[in-house]
Design an enzyme around this catalytic site. Structure first.
Site, PDB file in Angstrom:
ATOM      1  N   HIS A   1      -0.575   6.347   8.634  1.00 27.97           N
ATOM      2  CA  HIS A   1       0.302   5.135   9.087  1.00 27.97           C
ATOM      3  C   HIS A   1       1.865   5.313   8.889  1.00 27.97           C
ATOM      4  O   HIS A   1       2.762   4.984   9.625  1.00 27.97           O
ATOM      5  CB  HIS A   1      -0.224   3.941   8.123  1.00 27.97           C
ATOM      6  CG  HIS A   1       0.181   2.609   8.614  1.00 27.97           C
ATOM      7  ND1 HIS A   1      -0.372   1.642   9.198  1.00 27.97           N
ATOM      8  CD2 HIS A   1       1.283   2.073   8.186  1.00 27.97           C
ATOM      9  CE1 HIS A   1       0.269   0.646   9.180  1.00 27.97           C
ATOM     10  NE2 HIS A   1       1.427   0.833   8.566  1.00 27.97           N
ATOM     11  N   GLU A   2       2.006   5.914   7.505  1.00 26.41           N
ATOM     12  CA  GLU A   2       3.226   6.054   7.258  1.00 26.41           C
ATOM     13  C   GLU A   2       4.067   6.998   7.964  1.00 26.41           C
ATOM     14  O   GLU A   2       5.240   7.056   8.235  1.00 26.41           O
ATOM     15  CB  GLU A   2       3.497   5.908   5.582  1.00 26.41           C
ATOM     16  CG  GLU A   2       2.869   5.234   4.871  1.00 26.41           C
ATOM     17  CD  GLU A   2       3.124   3.696   5.130  1.00 26.41           C
ATOM     18  OE1 GLU A   2       4.511   3.326   5.148  1.00 26.41           O
ATOM     19  OE2 GLU A   2       2.208   2.720   4.917  1.00 26.41           O
TER      20      GLU A   2
ATOM     21  N   GLU B   1       4.295  -1.977  12.529  1.00 26.20           N
ATOM     22  CA  GLU B   1       3.021  -1.996  11.834  1.00 26.20           C
ATOM     23  C   GLU B   1       1.643  -2.021  13.090  1.00 26.20           C
ATOM     24  O   GLU B   1       0.861  -1.218  12.638  1.00 26.20           O
ATOM     25  CB  GLU B   1       2.700  -3.350  10.926  1.00 26.20           C
ATOM     26  CG  GLU B   1       3.949  -3.330  10.089  1.00 26.20           C
ATOM     27  CD  GLU B   1       4.102  -2.291   9.134  1.00 26.20           C
ATOM     28  OE1 GLU B   1       3.310  -1.616   8.854  1.00 26.20           O
ATOM     29  OE2 GLU B   1       5.201  -2.263   8.507  1.00 26.20           O
TER      30      GLU B   1
ATOM     31  N   GLY C   1       0.871  -1.156   0.098  1.00 27.70           N
ATOM     32  CA  GLY C   1      -0.050   0.000  -0.118  1.00 27.70           C
ATOM     33  C   GLY C   1       0.925   1.195  -0.019  1.00 27.70           C
ATOM     34  O   GLY C   1       0.558   2.089  -0.569  1.00 27.70           O
ATOM     35  N   ALA C   2       1.824   1.252   0.738  1.00 28.31           N
ATOM     36  CA  ALA C   2       2.949   2.512   0.944  1.00 28.31           C
ATOM     37  C   ALA C   2       4.060   1.828   1.520  1.00 28.31           C
ATOM     38  O   ALA C   2       4.010   0.839   2.344  1.00 28.31           O
ATOM     39  CB  ALA C   2       2.151   3.642   1.544  1.00 28.31           C
ATOM     40  N   MET C   3       5.237   2.563   1.679  1.00 26.85           N
ATOM     41  CA  MET C   3       6.501   2.299   2.303  1.00 26.85           C
ATOM     42  C   MET C   3       6.931   3.363   2.906  1.00 26.85           C
ATOM     43  O   MET C   3       7.043   4.575   2.423  1.00 26.85           O
ATOM     44  CB  MET C   3       7.393   1.701   1.261  1.00 26.85           C
ATOM     45  CG  MET C   3       8.564   1.417   1.884  1.00 26.85           C
ATOM     46  SD  MET C   3       8.531  -0.052   3.126  1.00 26.85           S
ATOM     47  CE  MET C   3      10.032   0.255   4.072  1.00 26.85           C
ATOM     48  N   GLU C   4       7.388   3.098   4.137  1.00 23.25           N
ATOM     49  CA  GLU C   4       7.828   4.357   5.135  1.00 23.25           C
ATOM     50  C   GLU C   4       9.172   4.740   4.867  1.00 23.25           C
ATOM     51  O   GLU C   4       9.671   5.173   6.116  1.00 23.25           O
ATOM     52  CB  GLU C   4       7.352   3.771   6.692  1.00 23.25           C
ATOM     53  CG  GLU C   4       8.173   2.735   7.180  1.00 23.25           C
ATOM     54  CD  GLU C   4       7.856   1.537   6.757  1.00 23.25           C
ATOM     55  OE1 GLU C   4       8.233   0.513   7.345  1.00 23.25           O
ATOM     56  OE2 GLU C   4       6.853   1.152   6.176  1.00 23.25           O
ATOM     57  N   ASN C   5       9.683   4.886   3.859  1.00 21.82           N
ATOM     58  CA  ASN C   5      10.864   5.460   3.656  1.00 21.82           C
ATOM     59  C   ASN C   5      11.053   6.973   4.364  1.00 21.82           C
ATOM     60  O   ASN C   5      10.320   7.649   4.153  1.00 21.82           O
ATOM     61  CB  ASN C   5      11.334   5.761   2.124  1.00 21.82           C
ATOM     62  CG  ASN C   5      10.803   4.271   1.424  1.00 21.82           C
ATOM     63  OD1 ASN C   5      11.655   3.303   1.658  1.00 21.82           O
ATOM     64  ND2 ASN C   5      10.230   4.417   0.405  1.00 21.82           N
TER      65      ASN C   5
END
Length: 821
Positions: A293-294, A316, A259-263
């Protein structure tokens, strides 16, 4: 390539301290070449005191050009993604220059050529173990270091990453992040992106998408940025610590698996979240939750990172809990309803499957095993459990413990025990008991309410093996008109609890949807005439989830559940509830949970229900959109579908956009109309269009179409990952049971071998989405079990087969119990 073992990671972390990572990338030929040059310089020290040491660096390359350790060229090659190192110096410099391949599966350095305009876009996805596919590194979460990227790219491109991008010369950009980063969240985003820039509270903000999405991005950016600003303010207030990574970009990228990535500094998200057509409030709420969330990960996961993948749930679960809380409190979106009806149901299915596992302490021996347990338990169950803990401890202790945890472990690594210690210092007591009951046991308790001569009682039924859990819940009684008559706050554990609620009412345990448990009502699923009128949204969600769980557990006849939908859904106030429950009925109940011969009749009932909802909905409203989408998916009226595809006879207040056009084209293809695919693709020559065209071709009810789809799934393909996923969706359809039956044994014979050319997310996604779920018979189950008996299955094949096989077993039980054909 072997997955990193936990013991290997421990040994390497004990040996090494990484001081800096510098990666130089030559991307100037990205438009035409299939590979690029990556040169990594690693400065690290060893704790051997001058004694000889041995270790390895991770690098997955097409060709190794050179590897130089402390000025000496290494006479070694990469074997299974590892380059062996040995030396005797305390302080070391390693230079690795290699030719790397652009990926098409959404991992490593992914390249996308936009069919809408021919432009090329790149982005890096390093999670979980994909970083070595684009730069050499010590790829484990507890070897963090500052990272600098030096990027040679076409001069017209925008280049983004974990820190501020500085143009050193035309076509040469430096991105420096002085804060230590784990390799799994190092990223790069490069291409002719459309951008909207802003600033909030001293933090430079940017949102980015492909140039072909520029108009949609400008339209959606105000909401994205409003959620971003509100979330920053909330987290600064709650955590007492400012965002530490400088700029904050959100790049909506194509072909993204997650869904997304927390870079840190540059979050990547699916570009489907830049809505190009009609989108409901529930979809915007989902996007807002993802944004929050991210951002929560910037503290929990990025500032403080788990030591090993076992504690990935901490990242998470916290991000999930904080996102729902911040969204609901700060943005105006009702994220808790979405969490209750969507996310908790996802986690519930996972927690009842044979693959269920405790939230924490799973003892994953390898990174691949950890990834296979990255599921609804890690997200939804963990978030629900943390929500309970926050209420139990109170915000003062809960937040004080978090602030202590961040302060003690900032820019480093921590484990669950460190967080427990922080809460204990803040004033928490008996966390060991809570941890054992909620984090170290698997499965779901069941809360049952019943009435006897002495009145109402609430009972907790633990899963096999016990749980030792206690549930602090609200139990509410509702009258025939849906009004709440009374409620009690109770704690139920091993012994039943008596309730003083009025007779003749509908009693709903966990009426605030606060705990993690399955719910059963006193009269089963009868007596729900007032369901849609219950004045409490959480209570309605609890009851609807009980209905869905009853069907999935083969306790409730799907036909009876559909009757309940027909009676109650038209009056249900929540659009996200209508969307989710209707989706469950159209997908699962009308498919695997219905005997094949009865499926057309059930689909017709769903189409009639969708028609009712469409007729009664406000023109242009969310309810209308949900109903129309469902009607498109279930109708067999080809003349009506043709009219909609041509833009005539549309529901009032609606326009035909790309998503709706392709939805109609897919349905027409399922019904045998292959003439719409090419004209629709000419009308919408986009990446979405290519994927949907592939789905249309796979959905055609012909032996040739199914043979082509089977080959795409089981053999290496030139199609993009999203196109392969779309083909997988169209392969085994409930309405084409007889046509695809001969393909089931071939799919089961060949699926294990797909790990030879796919990996990670793309591998498990294709297995899950192409699984023959509609072939509900003992023979299919026997074949699935035979594949699972093999000892050479990749974890990314085994886990989805276990879960899909369990779902098939449940569906078979239901059909055998309630089937009519």
């Amino acid at each position: 390539m072997p997955s990193l073992r936990r013991e290997e990671a421990r040994e390497r972390a004990a040996l090494l301290s990484v001081h800096s990572v510098r990666v130089e990338l030559d991307l100037r030929d990205a438009r035409t070449a299939d590979t690029f040059t990556s040169t990594t310089t690693l400065h690290f020290s060893t704790g051997t005191g001058g004694a000889t040491w041995r270790t390895f660096v991770d690098v997955s390359c097409v060709r190794l050009h050179r590897a130089v350790l402390n000025g000496v060229q290494l006479d070694a090659d990469v074997v299974d993604g590892r380059l062996a190192l040995d030396g005797d110096q305390l302080n070391n410099e390693l230079v690795v220059e290699a030719e790397m391949a652009y990926s098409s599966d959404g991992e490593g350095l992914h390249r996308h050529v936009d069919p809408a305009d021919g432009e090329t876009y790149l982005y890096a996805m390093s999670f979980l173990d994909a970083a070595p596919r684009w730069f050499a590194c010590f790829d484990q979460p507890d070897l963090k270091a500052p990272v600098t990227l030096l990027v040679h790219a076409p001069g017209t491109w925008r280049v983004l990453g974990n820190g501020p991008a500085v143009e050193l010369a035309p076509g040469l950009v430096e991105i420096r992040q002085p804060r230590p980063l784990a390799s799994y969240f190092v990223t790069l985003v490069a291409g002719p992106w459309a951008s909207v820039l802003d600033e909030h509270d001293g933090i430079p903000l940017g949102v980015h998408a492909k140039a072909s999405l520029a108009e949609a991005l400008r339209r959606e950016a105000p909401d994205v940025l409003a959620v971003t600003r509100a979330s920053f303010d909330a987290y600064h207030r709650l955590f007492g610590l400012r965002y530490p990574f400088g700029e904050y970009h959100q790049a909506f990228v194509p072909d993204f698996n997650a869904g997304a990535m927390e870079n840190p500094g540059c979050v990547t998200l699916r570009d489907q979240m830049v809505f190009t057509g009609a989108a409901g409030e529930f979809e915007r709420c989902g996007r807002a939750s993802t944004i929050a969330h991210e951002m929560a990960h910037m503290w929990f996961g990025d500032l403080v990172t788990m030591r090993w993948w076992d504690d990935l749930w901490l990242n998470e679960s916290f991000a999930e809990y904080m996102a729902q809380r911040v969204c609901s409190e700060a943005t105006g979106y009702d994220a808790w309803s979405d969490f209750g009806i969507v996310r908790k149901a996802w986690g519930s299915v996972a927690d009842q499957a044979p693959s269920t596992h405790p939230v924490a302490g799973n003892g994953s021996a390898t990174a691949a095993e950890a990834l296979s347990q990255f599921d609804g338990i890690s997200y939804a169950k963990g978030a629900a459990v943390l929500g309970q803990l926050a209420v139990h401890l109170g915000d003062r202790v809960f937040l004080a413990g978090l602030r202590d945890h961040f302060a003690r472990h900032a820019y480093g690594n921590a484990e669950l025990a460190d967080l427990m210690a922080a809460w204990t210092r803040a004033g928490a007591v008996d966390l060991e008991g809570w941890q054992r009951a909620w984090l170290q046991t698997s499965g779901m308790d069941r809360l049952e309410v019943a009435r006897d001569d002495e009145g109402w009682r609430l009972t907790r039924v633990a899963p096999e093996g016990g749980s030792g859990r206690s549930h602090a819940v609200q139990v509410a009684a509702f009258g025939a008109d849906g009004r709440e008559l009374a409620r009690e706050a109770v704690t139920v554990a091993a012994s039943p609890v008596r309730l003083g609620l009025p007779a003749g009412s509908l009693v709903v345990p966990d009426a605030d949807d606060a705990t993690w448990a399955r719910v059963r009502l006193a009269d089963g699923w009868s007596g729900l005439d007032a369901l849609a009128s219950l004045e409490s949204t959480p209570a309605r969600i609890v009851v609807w989830n009980s209905v869905r769980d009853g069907v999935l557990s083969a306790e409730l006849d799907p036909a009876a559940a559909l009757t309940l939908l027909e009676e109650q859904l038209p009056a249900e106030p929540s659009d996200v509830v209508v969307k989710t429950v209707l989706g469950a009925a159209a997908g699962t109940w009308a498919g695997p949970y219905t005997a094949a011969a009865d499926r057309p009749a059930v689909a017709a009932r769903l189409a009639a229900l969708a028609e009712t909802l469409l007729t009664g909905a406000e023109p242009g409203g969310d309810r209308q959109l949900v109903a129309w989408r469902t009607l498109i998916d279930t109708t067999t009226d080809q003349d009506r579908l043709t009219g909609w595809w041509e833009g005539t006879g549309l529901p009032p207040g609606r326009e035909l956009d790309e998503d709706l056009t392709w939805r109609i084209a897919v349905r027409m293809s399922v019904l045998g109309r292959d003439q719409v695919v090419e004209p629709t693709l000419e009308r919408h020559p986009t990446a979405v269009g290519r994927a949907q065209a592939a789905r249309c071709r796979a959905s055609l009810p012909t032996a040739a179409a199914k043979e082509w789809a089977l080959q795409v799934v089981l053999q290496p393909s030139e199609l993009s990952a999203y196109e392969v996923y779309a083909v997988a969706d169209g392969l085994f359809l409930p309405e084409q049971h007889e046509l695809t039956a001969p393909l089931v044994p071939r799919w089961l014979d060949g699926v294990a071998a797909t790990s030879g050319f796919r990996s990670g997310w793309s591998l498990s996604t294709v297995v899950t989405r192409s699984f023959p779920a509609a072939h509900v018979d003992p023979g299919t189950l026997e074949q699935v079990d035979a594949v699972l008996a093999r000892d050479d299955l990749d974890p990314a094949v085994r886990r989805p087969l276990v879960d899909c096989g369990d779902a098939l077993r449940r569906a078979l039980t239901s059909v055998q119990r309630f089937g009519r054909a």
